[in-house]
Design a protein around this motif. Sequence first.
Motif, PDB file in Angstrom:
ATOM      1  N   PRO A 153       0.797  -1.226   0.000  1.00  0.00           N
ATOM      2  CA  PRO A 153       0.000   0.000   0.000  1.00  0.00           C
ATOM      3  C   PRO A 153       0.828   1.274   0.000  1.00  0.00           C
ATOM      4  O   PRO A 153       2.016   1.275   0.336  1.00  0.00           O
ATOM      5  CB  PRO A 153      -0.774  -0.114   1.314  1.00  0.00           C
ATOM      6  CG  PRO A 153       0.210  -0.780   2.230  1.00  0.00           C
ATOM      7  CD  PRO A 153       0.928  -1.795   1.360  1.00  0.00           C
ATOM      8  N   LEU A 154       0.171   2.366  -0.366  1.00  0.00           N
ATOM      9  CA  LEU A 154       0.647   3.723  -0.130  1.00  0.00           C
ATOM     10  C   LEU A 154      -0.280   4.334   0.914  1.00  0.00           C
ATOM     11  O   LEU A 154      -1.508   4.227   0.799  1.00  0.00           O
ATOM     12  CB  LEU A 154       0.608   4.574  -1.389  1.00  0.00           C
ATOM     13  CG  LEU A 154       1.545   4.246  -2.551  1.00  0.00           C
ATOM     14  CD1 LEU A 154       0.996   3.106  -3.393  1.00  0.00           C
ATOM     15  CD2 LEU A 154       1.756   5.481  -3.419  1.00  0.00           C
ATOM     16  N   MET A 155       0.296   4.984   1.916  1.00  0.00           N
ATOM     17  CA  MET A 155      -0.519   5.645   2.936  1.00  0.00           C
ATOM     18  C   MET A 155       0.078   7.015   3.242  1.00  0.00           C
ATOM     19  O   MET A 155       1.300   7.204   3.160  1.00  0.00           O
ATOM     20  CB  MET A 155      -0.609   4.784   4.200  1.00  0.00           C
ATOM     21  CG  MET A 155      -1.374   3.490   3.976  1.00  0.00           C
ATOM     22  SD  MET A 155      -1.635   2.520   5.477  1.00  0.00           S
ATOM     23  CE  MET A 155       0.027   1.930   5.760  1.00  0.00           C
ATOM     24  N   THR A 156      -0.785   7.963   3.585  1.00  0.00           N
ATOM     25  CA  THR A 156      -0.344   9.333   3.837  1.00  0.00           C
ATOM     26  C   THR A 156      -0.943   9.836   5.141  1.00  0.00           C
ATOM     27  O   THR A 156      -2.148   9.670   5.392  1.00  0.00           O
ATOM     28  CB  THR A 156      -0.743  10.261   2.681  1.00  0.00           C
ATOM     29  OG1 THR A 156      -0.276   9.712   1.445  1.00  0.00           O
ATOM     30  CG2 THR A 156      -0.146  11.642   2.855  1.00  0.00           C
ATOM     31  N   TYR A 157      -0.100  10.445   5.945  1.00  0.00           N
ATOM     32  CA  TYR A 157      -0.483  10.983   7.252  1.00  0.00           C
ATOM     33  C   TYR A 157      -0.099  12.464   7.328  1.00  0.00           C
ATOM     34  O   TYR A 157       0.798  12.940   6.619  1.00  0.00           O
ATOM     35  CB  TYR A 157       0.246  10.254   8.375  1.00  0.00           C
ATOM     36  CG  TYR A 157      -0.054   8.784   8.525  1.00  0.00           C
ATOM     37  CD1 TYR A 157      -0.922   8.322   9.517  1.00  0.00           C
ATOM     38  CD2 TYR A 157       0.545   7.834   7.702  1.00  0.00           C
ATOM     39  CE1 TYR A 157      -1.185   6.963   9.671  1.00  0.00           C
ATOM     40  CE2 TYR A 157       0.284   6.478   7.848  1.00  0.00           C
ATOM     41  CZ  TYR A 157      -0.583   6.049   8.835  1.00  0.00           C
ATOM     42  OH  TYR A 157      -0.835   4.703   8.985  1.00  0.00           O
TER      43      TYR A 157
ATOM     44  N   LYS B 147      -4.954  -2.264  -3.346  1.00  0.00           N
ATOM     45  CA  LYS B 147      -5.127  -2.946  -4.620  1.00  0.00           C
ATOM     46  C   LYS B 147      -5.992  -2.103  -5.560  1.00  0.00           C
ATOM     47  O   LYS B 147      -6.789  -1.276  -5.132  1.00  0.00           O
ATOM     48  CB  LYS B 147      -5.763  -4.315  -4.401  1.00  0.00           C
ATOM     49  CG  LYS B 147      -4.855  -5.288  -3.663  1.00  0.00           C
ATOM     50  CD  LYS B 147      -5.474  -6.679  -3.585  1.00  0.00           C
ATOM     51  CE  LYS B 147      -4.503  -7.668  -2.964  1.00  0.00           C
ATOM     52  NZ  LYS B 147      -5.044  -9.049  -2.946  1.00  0.00           N
ATOM     53  N   LYS B 148      -5.823  -2.339  -6.857  1.00  0.00           N
ATOM     54  CA  LYS B 148      -6.603  -1.607  -7.842  1.00  0.00           C
ATOM     55  C   LYS B 148      -8.077  -2.008  -7.734  1.00  0.00           C
ATOM     56  O   LYS B 148      -8.399  -3.192  -7.612  1.00  0.00           O
ATOM     57  CB  LYS B 148      -6.079  -1.882  -9.248  1.00  0.00           C
ATOM     58  CG  LYS B 148      -4.666  -1.339  -9.468  1.00  0.00           C
ATOM     59  CD  LYS B 148      -4.231  -1.469 -10.913  1.00  0.00           C
ATOM     60  CE  LYS B 148      -2.868  -0.839 -11.114  1.00  0.00           C
ATOM     61  NZ  LYS B 148      -2.433  -0.884 -12.533  1.00  0.00           N
ATOM     62  N   PRO B 149      -8.969  -1.040  -7.761  1.00  0.00           N
ATOM     63  CA  PRO B 149     -10.387  -1.341  -7.529  1.00  0.00           C
ATOM     64  C   PRO B 149     -10.994  -2.284  -8.560  1.00  0.00           C
ATOM     65  O   PRO B 149     -11.909  -3.035  -8.247  1.00  0.00           O
ATOM     66  CB  PRO B 149     -11.052   0.037  -7.560  1.00  0.00           C
ATOM     67  CG  PRO B 149     -10.083   0.931  -8.261  1.00  0.00           C
ATOM     68  CD  PRO B 149      -8.726   0.405  -7.929  1.00  0.00           C
TER      69      PRO B 149
ATOM     70  N   GLN C 222      -3.628  -6.781  -8.891  1.00  0.00           N
ATOM     71  CA  GLN C 222      -2.580  -5.779  -9.004  1.00  0.00           C
ATOM     72  C   GLN C 222      -2.779  -4.685  -7.963  1.00  0.00           C
ATOM     73  O   GLN C 222      -3.896  -4.391  -7.543  1.00  0.00           O
ATOM     74  CB  GLN C 222      -2.559  -5.149 -10.400  1.00  0.00           C
ATOM     75  CG  GLN C 222      -2.074  -6.098 -11.485  1.00  0.00           C
ATOM     76  CD  GLN C 222      -1.605  -5.350 -12.713  1.00  0.00           C
ATOM     77  OE1 GLN C 222      -1.119  -4.230 -12.656  1.00  0.00           O
ATOM     78  NE2 GLN C 222      -1.737  -5.998 -13.857  1.00  0.00           N
ATOM     79  N   TRP C 223      -1.653  -4.076  -7.593  1.00  0.00           N
ATOM     80  CA  TRP C 223      -1.649  -2.996  -6.614  1.00  0.00           C
ATOM     81  C   TRP C 223      -1.469  -1.663  -7.324  1.00  0.00           C
ATOM     82  O   TRP C 223      -0.826  -1.581  -8.380  1.00  0.00           O
ATOM     83  CB  TRP C 223      -0.516  -3.191  -5.612  1.00  0.00           C
ATOM     84  CG  TRP C 223      -0.641  -4.428  -4.778  1.00  0.00           C
ATOM     85  CD1 TRP C 223      -0.377  -5.717  -5.177  1.00  0.00           C
ATOM     86  CD2 TRP C 223      -1.045  -4.512  -3.408  1.00  0.00           C
ATOM     87  NE1 TRP C 223      -0.598  -6.590  -4.136  1.00  0.00           N
ATOM     88  CE2 TRP C 223      -1.003  -5.891  -3.044  1.00  0.00           C
ATOM     89  CE3 TRP C 223      -1.426  -3.577  -2.457  1.00  0.00           C
ATOM     90  CZ2 TRP C 223      -1.322  -6.327  -1.764  1.00  0.00           C
ATOM     91  CZ3 TRP C 223      -1.751  -4.004  -1.178  1.00  0.00           C
ATOM     92  CH2 TRP C 223      -1.705  -5.372  -0.845  1.00  0.00           C
ATOM     93  N   ILE C 224      -1.973  -0.623  -6.711  1.00  0.00           N
ATOM     94  CA  ILE C 224      -1.740   0.727  -7.227  1.00  0.00           C
ATOM     95  C   ILE C 224      -0.249   1.028  -7.258  1.00  0.00           C
ATOM     96  O   ILE C 224       0.233   1.775  -8.124  1.00  0.00           O
ATOM     97  CB  ILE C 224      -2.523   1.747  -6.378  1.00  0.00           C
ATOM     98  CG1 ILE C 224      -4.030   1.596  -6.668  1.00  0.00           C
ATOM     99  CG2 ILE C 224      -2.078   3.180  -6.654  1.00  0.00           C
ATOM    100  CD1 ILE C 224      -4.932   2.422  -5.800  1.00  0.00           C
ATOM    101  N   GLN C 225       0.512   0.408  -6.360  1.00  0.00           N
ATOM    102  CA  GLN C 225       1.964   0.600  -6.357  1.00  0.00           C
ATOM    103  C   GLN C 225       2.597   0.194  -7.692  1.00  0.00           C
ATOM    104  O   GLN C 225       3.678   0.700  -8.049  1.00  0.00           O
ATOM    105  CB  GLN C 225       2.605  -0.183  -5.204  1.00  0.00           C
ATOM    106  CG  GLN C 225       4.057   0.166  -4.966  1.00  0.00           C
ATOM    107  CD  GLN C 225       4.739  -0.669  -3.906  1.00  0.00           C
ATOM    108  OE1 GLN C 225       5.952  -0.849  -3.935  1.00  0.00           O
ATOM    109  NE2 GLN C 225       3.986  -1.192  -2.947  1.00  0.00           N
ATOM    110  N   GLN C 226       1.949  -0.693  -8.444  1.00  0.00           N
ATOM    111  CA  GLN C 226       2.459  -1.069  -9.761  1.00  0.00           C
ATOM    112  C   GLN C 226       2.609   0.160 -10.664  1.00  0.00           C
ATOM    113  O   GLN C 226       3.575   0.277 -11.434  1.00  0.00           O
ATOM    114  CB  GLN C 226       1.530  -2.087 -10.424  1.00  0.00           C
ATOM    115  CG  GLN C 226       1.917  -2.445 -11.855  1.00  0.00           C
ATOM    116  CD  GLN C 226       3.225  -3.208 -11.937  1.00  0.00           C
ATOM    117  OE1 GLN C 226       3.384  -4.254 -11.297  1.00  0.00           O
ATOM    118  NE2 GLN C 226       4.166  -2.694 -12.730  1.00  0.00           N
ATOM    119  N   ASP C 227       1.668   1.100 -10.557  1.00  0.00           N
ATOM    120  CA  ASP C 227       1.746   2.313 -11.372  1.00  0.00           C
ATOM    121  C   ASP C 227       2.914   3.204 -10.949  1.00  0.00           C
ATOM    122  O   ASP C 227       3.499   3.904 -11.788  1.00  0.00           O
ATOM    123  CB  ASP C 227       0.435   3.093 -11.290  1.00  0.00           C
ATOM    124  CG  ASP C 227      -0.719   2.340 -11.926  1.00  0.00           C
ATOM    125  OD1 ASP C 227      -0.485   1.614 -12.910  1.00  0.00           O
ATOM    126  OD2 ASP C 227      -1.864   2.461 -11.436  1.00  0.00           O
TER     127      ASP C 227
END
Length: 333
Positions: free
Chosen positions: A103-107, A134-136, A141-146
Amino acid sequence: MKRSAALLALSAAVPYVAAHGFVSQVAIDGKAYAGNVPNNYQGPSPIRLVSDISPVKGASNPDLNCGLNAQLAELVVPANPGSSVEFQWSGGDHQKWPHNTGPLMTYLASCGSTTCDKFNGSTAQWFKIDEAGKKPNDDSQWIQQDIMNGDSYTLTLPQDLAPGDYLIRHEIIALHLAVSMGGAEFYPSCTQIRVGGNGSGKPTDTVTFPGGYKDSDAGIFDPDVFDAGAKYTFPGPPLSNLASASAGITPPASETASFPPEGATATGSGSGSATSATHVASPSASAGTGAVGAASDAKGQCRLTKRATSNNSSNVNRPRHYSRIMRRIMHAS
């Protein structure tokens, strides 16, 4: 199944034994700021300099706060509630980000009564404003792939964010070794901003780092990480009441930001109390625990998505790192 997961982890790890990375550029409302290559200071930046491209290992590691031996940055740059913030990730030797699983996470965390260029992040109270897994439309696939493909990630700051100085902690957790306890790789990065406007929101569900994760948390230790249909549970707190309204993958930064001259300041803008950013002579003070060595842009059409309500369910070859990977995988098998 256990041996199969171990083999998948090995195939994911072998090409990237010495391939890690960092946030190389941040853009706020289109204004791009360069980040220093780890352990290679080149100029003033709002992104806190880390000592190496390698990951933080272990959920109790003090470096989980802002990255490996993170240093106070010199610039505190202007933003407003609702501002867009774009993060560009890079691998070692200015290659693309090397990982694609996790995942990507932001705080965000307020720097309180001090300016963020003097704020010790070990006392920060972090609240989560975004999470992407993951891509919706394709849970294999994960969004991290992009991000691995070279794209950037852009989100908006919370609309009711109160004025003041904040750290943005943007993080990738690489899970290609997470089939074993302690295998997760954490890549946190902290950017210093000064928010204007007249918001009055008070965040809920704050945590500290370290403290916000455990190595045994679902989403950090994940034996099913390579199972295409497996549901992913984000670690850490739920999204705060102050969350990003939209976030998503955006095209790669079309221009490379340059560093401002020594002694430059970032002038605040917006409708509120943003003022000239303070400037530190050199990034030598620890941004983490205070102990020595233990601190812890773009153009093109954006593909942002509105936030849906969700529940929390150095470029140096390191053969020894490869050996640790092999020992961990063989033990898991």
